[in-house]
Design an enzyme around this catalytic site. Structure first.
Site, PDB file in Angstrom:
ATOM      1  N   GLY A  52      86.128  22.368  47.061  1.00 31.56           N
ATOM      2  CA  GLY A  52      87.559  22.609  46.982  1.00 31.56           C
ATOM      3  C   GLY A  52      88.170  22.515  48.370  1.00 31.56           C
ATOM      4  N   GLN A  57      94.352  23.870  54.848  1.00 30.54           N
ATOM      5  CA  GLN A  57      93.128  23.469  55.558  1.00 30.54           C
ATOM      6  C   GLN A  57      93.229  22.082  56.184  1.00 30.54           C
ATOM      7  OE1 GLN A  57      90.448  24.636  52.074  1.00 30.54           O
ATOM      8  NE2 GLN A  57      89.204  25.160  53.854  1.00 30.54           N
ATOM      9  N   CYS A  97      83.304  28.333  53.615  1.00 32.64           N
ATOM     10  CA  CYS A  97      84.643  27.743  53.674  1.00 32.64           C
ATOM     11  C   CYS A  97      84.609  26.616  54.693  1.00 32.64           C
ATOM     12  CB  CYS A  97      85.645  28.825  54.084  1.00 32.64           C
ATOM     13  SG  CYS A  97      87.331  28.209  54.256  1.00 32.64           S
ATOM     14  N   LEU A  98      85.196  25.473  54.352  1.00 31.65           N
ATOM     15  CA  LEU A  98      85.178  24.328  55.265  1.00 31.65           C
ATOM     16  C   LEU A  98      85.924  24.623  56.573  1.00 31.65           C
ATOM     17  CD1 LEU A  98      85.641  21.334  52.787  1.00 31.65           C
ATOM     18  CD2 LEU A  98      83.528  22.173  53.823  1.00 31.65           C
ATOM     19  N   HIS A 139      89.252  31.137  45.369  1.00 29.59           N
ATOM     20  CA  HIS A 139      89.094  30.899  46.808  1.00 29.59           C
ATOM     21  C   HIS A 139      90.251  30.036  47.328  1.00 29.59           C
ATOM     22  CE1 HIS A 139      86.484  29.920  50.466  1.00 29.59           C
ATOM     23  NE2 HIS A 139      87.455  29.032  50.539  1.00 29.59           N
ATOM     24  N   GLU A 140      90.539  28.947  46.621  1.00 24.43           N
ATOM     25  CA  GLU A 140      91.600  28.037  47.079  1.00 24.43           C
ATOM     26  C   GLU A 140      92.978  28.687  46.954  1.00 24.43           C
ATOM     27  OE1 GLU A 140      90.534  25.684  48.750  1.00 24.43           O
ATOM     28  OE2 GLU A 140      88.501  25.755  47.975  1.00 24.43           O
ATOM     29  N   HIS A 143      93.757  30.731  49.868  1.00 26.24           N
ATOM     30  CA  HIS A 143      94.224  29.957  51.018  1.00 26.24           C
ATOM     31  C   HIS A 143      95.742  29.797  51.005  1.00 26.24           C
ATOM     32  CE1 HIS A 143      90.787  28.605  53.319  1.00 26.24           C
ATOM     33  NE2 HIS A 143      90.142  28.200  52.253  1.00 26.24           N
TER      34      HIS A 143
END
Ligand code: ZN
Length: 190
Positions: A52, A57, A97-98, A139-140, A143
């Protein structure tokens, strides 16, 4: 807004970039630029083997995320102006997380959820997901409200992750000299 951005040059931004803490705004224009942005985000998600990726991000405080629980190219999904409801059950699992390489945090999430969002044409849709899919959505969605897995750390995880956060902060300061303290010139920053 997007017409002024070189979408092809977008990269994944890392902690502690302040855009990751912004409350994102709703997408209003469902145009070609939005489609190009979503395609670029999907490409970055695959490149980094993520499941995701949210717009902040890539440095854009917009309510949009892409997701793909299987990693297969034709399973990419785009959710614009998403809303989660019917959050039920609870399960704890480790998340990365990226934007926070090497950082892992165990996060309690609902095990099932309903996602209401728009597609790239601005048409509303709904789907129900559980387990990994529901976790990705939560999670997304975090963000989009400036929330990161760091906010769920246990005291032990805070100690374990401290060194990675210090490294990321050092890297960020090196890349963005404007973050270093400068003598005040009496002018307001932009
Ligand atoms: Zn993330």
């Amino acid at each position: 807004m997007l017409s002024q951005i070189n979408i092809d040059s977008l990269v994944i931004v890392a902690y502690p970039d302040p855009v990751l803490r912004k409350k994102c705004v709703e997408v209003e224009a469902f145009d070609d630029d939005l489609a190009r942005l979503a395609a670029k985000m999907c490409a970055l998600m695959h490149e980094k083997k993520g499941v995701g990726l949210a717009a902040p991000q890539v440095g854009l405080a917009l309510r949009l995320f892409v997701w793909n629980p299987t990693g297969e190219d034709d399973h990419d999904q785009v959710s614009v102006n998403p809303h989660l409801s019917d959050l039920t059950g609870q399960v704890e699992a480790e998340e990365g997380c990226l934007s926070l390489p090497d950082v892992n945090v165990r996060v309690k999430r609902a095990s099932a959820a309903r996602l209401s969002a728009c597609n790239l044409r601005g048409e509303p849709y709904e789907c129900v997901g559980e387990d990994l899919t529901a976790r990705i959505w939560q999670h997304e969605n975090d963000h989009l409200d400036g929330r990161l897995i760091l906010d769920y750390q246990s005291p032990g995880e805070q100690i374990a992750n401290r060194k990675y956060l210090k490294e990321l902060t050092a890297k960020y300061k090196k890349r963005k000299p404007s973050m270093r303290k400068k003598p005040s010139t009496g002018r307001r920053g932009r």
